[in-house]
Design a protein around this motif. Structure first.
Motif, mmCIF file in Angstrom:
data_model
loop_
_atom_site.group_PDB
_atom_site.id
_atom_site.type_symbol
_atom_site.label_atom_id
_atom_site.label_comp_id
_atom_site.label_asym_id
_atom_site.label_seq_id
_atom_site.Cartn_x
_atom_site.Cartn_y
_atom_site.Cartn_z
ATOM 1 N N LEU A 9 0.768 -1.272 0.202
ATOM 2 C CA LEU A 9 0.222 0.599 0.449
ATOM 3 C C LEU A 9 1.099 1.314 0.252
ATOM 4 C CD1 LEU A 9 -2.562 1.747 0.363
ATOM 5 C CD2 LEU A 9 -2.508 1.223 2.761
ATOM 6 N N ALA A 10 0.588 2.342 -0.693
ATOM 7 C CA ALA A 10 1.450 2.897 -1.201
ATOM 8 C C ALA A 10 1.249 4.430 0.166
ATOM 9 C CB ALA A 10 1.388 3.562 -2.457
ATOM 10 N N ILE A 206 10.280 -1.459 -5.561
ATOM 11 C CA ILE A 206 9.549 -1.332 -5.596
ATOM 12 C C ILE A 206 8.508 -0.707 -6.650
ATOM 13 C CG2 ILE A 206 6.926 -1.131 -4.438
ATOM 14 C CD1 ILE A 206 9.206 -1.411 -1.745
ATOM 15 N N ALA A 207 7.645 -0.957 -7.542
ATOM 16 C CA ALA A 207 7.033 -0.160 -8.952
ATOM 17 C C ALA A 207 5.879 -0.312 -8.519
ATOM 18 C CB ALA A 207 7.207 -1.702 -10.713
ATOM 19 N N ASN A 208 5.763 1.098 -9.092
ATOM 20 C CA ASN A 208 4.370 2.067 -8.717
ATOM 21 C C ASN A 208 4.263 2.502 -9.715
ATOM 22 O OD1 ASN A 208 3.709 5.300 -6.535
ATOM 23 N ND2 ASN A 208 1.892 3.368 -7.088
ATOM 24 N N GLY A 209 2.440 2.943 -9.640
ATOM 25 C CA GLY A 209 2.018 3.090 -11.132
ATOM 26 C C GLY A 209 0.959 2.302 -12.482
ATOM 27 N N VAL A 211 -1.433 0.649 -11.297
ATOM 28 C CA VAL A 211 -1.733 -0.800 -11.013
ATOM 29 C C VAL A 211 -3.346 -0.793 -9.898
ATOM 30 C CG1 VAL A 211 -1.513 -2.853 -9.165
ATOM 31 C CG2 VAL A 211 0.236 -1.210 -10.566
ATOM 32 N N PHE A 212 -4.039 -1.605 -11.282
ATOM 33 C CA PHE A 212 -5.594 -0.701 -10.247
ATOM 34 C C PHE A 212 -6.293 -2.206 -10.098
ATOM 35 C CE2 PHE A 212 -4.575 2.491 -13.502
ATOM 36 C CZ PHE A 212 -4.859 3.494 -12.183
ATOM 37 N N GLU A 213 -6.019 -2.944 -10.615
ATOM 38 C CA GLU A 213 -6.835 -5.015 -10.939
ATOM 39 C C GLU A 213 -5.454 -5.901 -9.984
ATOM 40 O OE1 GLU A 213 -9.551 -5.240 -10.886
ATOM 41 O OE2 GLU A 213 -10.161 -3.166 -12.352
ATOM 42 N N TYR A 214 -6.111 -7.036 -9.346
ATOM 43 C CA TYR A 214 -5.046 -7.775 -8.962
ATOM 44 C C TYR A 214 -4.551 -8.522 -10.400
ATOM 45 C CZ TYR A 214 -3.326 -11.713 -5.903
ATOM 46 O OH TYR A 214 -2.243 -12.566 -5.721
ATOM 47 N N ASP A 215 -4.883 -8.830 -10.766
ATOM 48 C CA ASP A 215 -4.078 -9.386 -12.081
ATOM 49 C C ASP A 215 -2.384 -7.939 -12.204
ATOM 50 O OD1 ASP A 215 -5.743 -11.192 -12.129
ATOM 51 O OD2 ASP A 215 -6.772 -10.805 -14.135
ATOM 52 N N ASP A 216 -2.969 -6.583 -12.208
ATOM 53 C CA ASP A 216 -1.963 -5.686 -12.628
ATOM 54 C C ASP A 216 -1.132 -5.694 -12.029
ATOM 55 O OD1 ASP A 216 -3.995 -4.202 -14.437
ATOM 56 O OD2 ASP A 216 -4.656 -2.882 -12.905
ATOM 57 N N PHE A 217 -0.750 -6.247 -11.235
ATOM 58 C CA PHE A 217 0.581 -7.185 -9.574
ATOM 59 C C PHE A 217 1.253 -7.136 -10.624
ATOM 60 C CE2 PHE A 217 -2.517 -6.239 -5.942
ATOM 61 C CZ PHE A 217 -1.962 -5.540 -5.899
ATOM 62 N N GLN A 218 1.209 -8.967 -10.915
ATOM 63 C CA GLN A 218 1.824 -9.225 -12.107
ATOM 64 C C GLN A 218 2.111 -9.157 -12.953
ATOM 65 O OE1 GLN A 218 2.478 -12.239 -10.521
ATOM 66 N NE2 GLN A 218 4.314 -12.192 -12.100
ATOM 67 N N ARG A 219 1.424 -8.165 -13.424
ATOM 68 C CA ARG A 219 1.281 -7.298 -15.541
ATOM 69 C C ARG A 219 3.089 -6.524 -15.431
ATOM 70 N NH1 ARG A 219 -2.513 -3.861 -16.556
ATOM 71 N NH2 ARG A 219 -1.562 -3.071 -18.508
ATOM 72 N N ILE A 220 2.269 -6.077 -14.042
ATOM 73 C CA ILE A 220 3.957 -4.259 -13.854
ATOM 74 C C ILE A 220 4.871 -5.630 -13.059
ATOM 75 C CG2 ILE A 220 3.019 -3.766 -11.125
ATOM 76 C CD1 ILE A 220 3.591 -1.243 -11.880
ATOM 77 N N THR A 224 8.172 -5.040 -15.382
ATOM 78 C CA THR A 224 9.373 -4.279 -15.211
ATOM 79 C C THR A 224 10.340 -5.048 -14.577
ATOM 80 O OG1 THR A 224 9.040 -4.435 -12.850
ATOM 81 C CG2 THR A 224 8.055 -2.616 -13.985
ATOM 82 N N GLY A 225 9.913 -6.203 -14.577
ATOM 83 C CA GLY A 225 11.156 -7.046 -13.482
ATOM 84 C C GLY A 225 11.330 -6.930 -11.740
ATOM 85 N N ALA A 226 10.821 -5.983 -11.203
ATOM 86 C CA ALA A 226 10.417 -5.318 -10.328
ATOM 87 C C ALA A 226 9.822 -6.495 -8.765
ATOM 88 C CB ALA A 226 9.342 -4.266 -9.834
ATOM 89 N N SER A 227 11.015 -6.933 -8.270
ATOM 90 C CA SER A 227 10.457 -7.596 -7.044
ATOM 91 C C SER A 227 9.410 -7.429 -6.364
ATOM 92 C CB SER A 227 11.721 -7.378 -5.694
ATOM 93 O OG SER A 227 13.021 -7.134 -5.997
ATOM 94 N N SER A 228 8.802 -6.166 -6.462
ATOM 95 C CA SER A 228 6.630 -5.820 -5.382
ATOM 96 C C SER A 228 6.999 -4.666 -5.489
ATOM 97 C CB SER A 228 7.384 -5.754 -3.603
ATOM 98 O OG SER A 228 7.671 -6.841 -3.190
ATOM 99 N N VAL A 229 5.593 -4.763 -5.763
ATOM 100 C CA VAL A 229 4.739 -3.802 -6.031
ATOM 101 C C VAL A 229 3.791 -3.149 -5.630
ATOM 102 C CG1 VAL A 229 2.533 -2.897 -7.999
ATOM 103 C CG2 VAL A 229 4.174 -5.035 -8.377
ATOM 104 N N MET A 230 3.602 -1.332 -5.748
ATOM 105 C CA MET A 230 3.220 -0.982 -4.695
ATOM 106 C C MET A 230 1.776 0.337 -5.446
ATOM 107 S SD MET A 230 4.996 2.866 -3.282
ATOM 108 C CE MET A 230 5.545 1.778 -2.015
ATOM 109 N N VAL A 231 0.643 0.791 -4.911
ATOM 110 C CA VAL A 231 -0.347 0.502 -5.436
ATOM 111 C C VAL A 231 -0.615 1.579 -4.559
ATOM 112 C CG1 VAL A 231 -2.417 -1.229 -4.403
ATOM 113 C CG2 VAL A 231 -2.760 0.467 -6.358
#
Length: 325
Positions: A9-10, A206-209, A211-220, A224-231
Motif C-alpha cells: 500500500l503506497a 518496488i514498482a508503482n504506477g 495498478v488498479f486490478e489484482y491482475d495488474d500486480f503480475q503485469r507490472i 519491469t522485473g520489479a521485486s514488489s508492487v506498490m499501489v
C-alpha cells in the motif's frame, strides 16, 4: 523486513492512516506505508502509549492532535514515511518512531508545492549529495531498515544513475513511481523506465504506477522485473483489490473502513477525506451520500450514515466512554 514478492500500500496523504492500513492488510497487502509526515511536525510530538485504544501515538504537544498512530498488529509491516530536507532533523524524527515500525522511508517523489517549496519530496531528486547525506545518516544510526521512494527523472539514464547512488547508501529497497515530476496521474506510467532501474540494481525495487486490478500486480512485475508492487489510487478506490479472490462490493469496503475508523478512533477529518475520495471515483459528492459525509460532525454520524450504529454503540460501550471522535 523482506521486500521481495510483496504487495504494498503506497503512502497517501491524509488517507494512509491506521484504519486504511489495517483494512489493506486484511485484504492481502503485505506492507503498508503511512501517509507522509514532515520531520518538523514530528519534532513537535511526543510518543504516548494509548492503553485506551491499544495504540502507540505520536501526539503534537500543545494541540493534543495525533500525528501518527500505530499498533502492535501492524508492527511487522508498517513503513513510516517522512518528508525531510535535512539529515540531522530526519534522524531525530526517525528515532522517535523507529522502534514501533518495520521500516523508515524517505519521500523523494512528492511533486506537491508544499513539499518542493520546503526542499523535500521531488525537490531532493536534483540534490544527490543531500540524498546521500540523509540516507547514510539514517542507515548508520538506526537498526530499522531504511528505504526511499523516487520518481523518474527527465531521462532514463539519469534515473538509473541516481538509483545506483541511492543503492550505495545501503538502503533495503527502492520504490520507483513510473512518472516524472510534471506528469499528471492521467498520464500513463512508464513501466519500461522502471525496468531500466530494476536491471541496474541488486536491491529490491518496488514498482508503482497504474495498478488498479489484482491482475495488474503480475503485469507490472512481468513488464519491469520489479521485486514488489506498490499501489495508491487503485487501493483508495477499492482497497479489496489486494485480495486474490477479487474485489468485494465498494459499499462493503466503505462500511468496513468506517468500522475500522470507529474502532481505532481515527481523526474525523482524515476519515471524511478518505470517504470523499472513495466516493468521488464511483459517484459524486453532490449526491446525498457525499453531502451527508461532508455534513457529518463526528464518527457517530458516519456510523449512522453507513448503517453501523450498533457497532458504534458496542465499541464505545466497551470503552466505557460515549462520544464519536
Amino acid at each position: 523486513m523482506e521486500y521481495r514478492n510483496k504487495l504494498v500500500l503506497a503512502p497517501m496523504v491524509r488517507v494512509g492512516t491506521l484504519p486504511l492500513r489495517l483494512l489493506a492488510a486484511d485484504y492481502g497487502a503485505d506492507i503498508t506505508y503511512g501517509e507522509e509526515i514532515i520531520d518538523h511536525k514530528m519534532l513537535k510530538c511526543e510518543r504516548q502509549v494509548n492503553d485506551f485504544l491499544g495504540t502507540i501515538d505520536l501526539v503534537e504537544k500543545g494541540t493534543g492532535s495525533v500525528v501518527f498512530r500505530t499498533c502492535a498488529e501492524e508492527r511487522s509491516r508498517v513503513v513510516f514515511q517522512m518528508g525531510t530536507s535535512d539529515a540531522v532533523r530526519a534522524l531525530s524524527a526517525a528515532q522517535m518512531v523507529c522502534k514501533d515500525v518495520a521500516a523508515v522511508d524517505i519521500n523523494m517523489g512528492c511533486p506537491k508545492s508544499f513539499s518542493i517549496s520546503g526542499g523535500m519530496g521531488a525537490a531532493l531528486l536534483s540534490k544527490p549529495e543531500l540524498i546521500h547525506d540523509i540516507l547514510t545518516t539514517l542507515r548508520r544510526n538506526l537498526d530499522t531498515p531504511v528505504t526511499c521512494k523516487i520518481r523518474l527523472l527527465k531521462c532514463p539514464q539519469d534515473t538509473v544513475e541516481l538509483a545506483r547512488r541511492i543503492e550505495k547508501t545501503g538502503i533495503s529497497a527502492l520504490a520507483v513511481h513510473g512518472r516524472k515530476v510534471p506528469d499528471r496521474p492521467r498520464d500513463p506510467a512508464k513501466w519500461n523506465e522502471i525496468a531500466d532501474v530494476v536491471a541496474a540494481l541488486s536491491i529490491p525495487v518496488i514498482a508503482n504506477g497504474d495498478v488498479f486490478e489484482y491482475d495488474d500486480f503480475q503485469r507490472i512485475k512481468d513488464a519491469t522485473g520489479a521485486s514488489s508492487v506498490m499501489v495508491a489510487r487503485g487501493a483508495l478506490w477499492n482497497v479489496s483489490m489486494f485480495s486474490p479472490k477479487g474485489k468485494i462490493p465498494w459499499e462493503n469496503v466503505k462500511r468496513e473502513y468506517v468500522r475500522k475508523s470507529i474502532l481505532w478512533d481515527n481523526d474525523l477529518k482524515s476519515t471524511k477525506h478518505t470517504l470523499k475520495e472513495m466516493i468521488m471515483h464511483h459517484s459524486c459528492l453532490e449526491l446525498p451520500e457525499g453531502k451527508a459525509v461532508i455534513r457529518s460532525e463526528n464518527l457517530e454520524h458516519l456510523a449512522q450514515l453507513y448503517g453501523e450504529e450498533n457497532y458504534f454503540q458496542q465499541v464505545t460501550k466497551n470503552r466505557g466512554v460515549f462520544g464519536g471522535g
